[in-house]
Design a protein around this motif. Structure first.
Motif, PDB file in Angstrom:
ATOM      1  N   THR A 199       0.821  -1.213   0.000  1.00  0.00           N
ATOM      2  CA  THR A 199       0.000   0.000   0.000  1.00  0.00           C
ATOM      3  C   THR A 199       0.852   1.259   0.000  1.00  0.00           C
ATOM      4  N   SER A 200       2.175   1.074   0.071  1.00  0.00           N
ATOM      5  CA  SER A 200       3.070   2.226   0.096  1.00  0.00           C
ATOM      6  C   SER A 200       4.318   1.921  -0.730  1.00  0.00           C
ATOM      7  N   PRO A 201       4.772   2.866  -1.547  1.00  0.00           N
ATOM      8  CA  PRO A 201       6.003   2.639  -2.309  1.00  0.00           C
ATOM      9  C   PRO A 201       7.236   2.581  -1.408  1.00  0.00           C
TER      10      PRO A 201
ATOM     11  N   VAL B 188       4.515  -0.633  -6.065  1.00  0.00           N
ATOM     12  CA  VAL B 188       3.213  -0.592  -5.394  1.00  0.00           C
ATOM     13  C   VAL B 188       2.115  -1.208  -6.273  1.00  0.00           C
TER      14      VAL B 188
ATOM     15  N   LEU C 277       7.908  -2.106   0.481  1.00  0.00           N
ATOM     16  CA  LEU C 277       7.711  -3.114  -0.557  1.00  0.00           C
ATOM     17  C   LEU C 277       8.181  -4.505  -0.124  1.00  0.00           C
TER      18      LEU C 277
END
Length: 135
Positions: free
Chosen positions: A34-36, A122, A39
């Motif tokens: 949900t976040s770059p 993402v 990962l």
């Protein structure tokens, strides 16, 4: 006779430090970042106890498919002790690993399989169908 103890993909539990999203769908779990900035992270699975007369863990199998994601590490915990760990896997699809059964003998304290996943971006995803252990 070969016996497998396993759980469906919907048994996926994200690590408390993870912000991944997990969506259950037809017995599988779709995992997405949900976040770059996040990962990589652990997904955990609880596994049923083996038969009393067959406590040696022989093979671990991770059944999954992915889009731009890999499984990099698999660890098996008996109670809270790591009894098997394989790192640097970079697997992009289902695989099995042989366990040194002399070091992984179930003694009645619970079994979990932890999987470290790595997403390329993402927009990547990984779908777990099942995780199992041959005894």
């Amino acid at each position: 006779m070969t016996t497998w103890i396993s759980t469906h993909g919907i048994g996926a539990i994200k690590d408390s430090t993870s912000s991944f999203s997990i969506t259950a769908d037809k017995g599988s779990a779709l995992v997405k970042p949900t976040s770059p900035n996040e990962l990589s992270g652990w997904i955990h699975f609880t596994i049923p106890s083996p038969p009393v007369n067959n406590p040696n863990l022989k093979v671990v199998s991770v059944d999954f498919s992915s889009q731009s994601a890999t499984v990099d590490t698999v660890a098996i915990y008996l109670a809270n002790l790591v009894k098997f760990k394989e790192e640097g896997l970079q697997k992009g699809q289902s695989f099995s690993l042989t366990i040194d059964s002399a070091t992984a003998v179930y003694q009645g304290k619970g079994i979990s399989v932890s999987v470290l996943v790595q997403f390329d971006s993402v927009a990547s995803n990984l779908r777990f169908q099942s995780v199992g252990i041959q005894v």
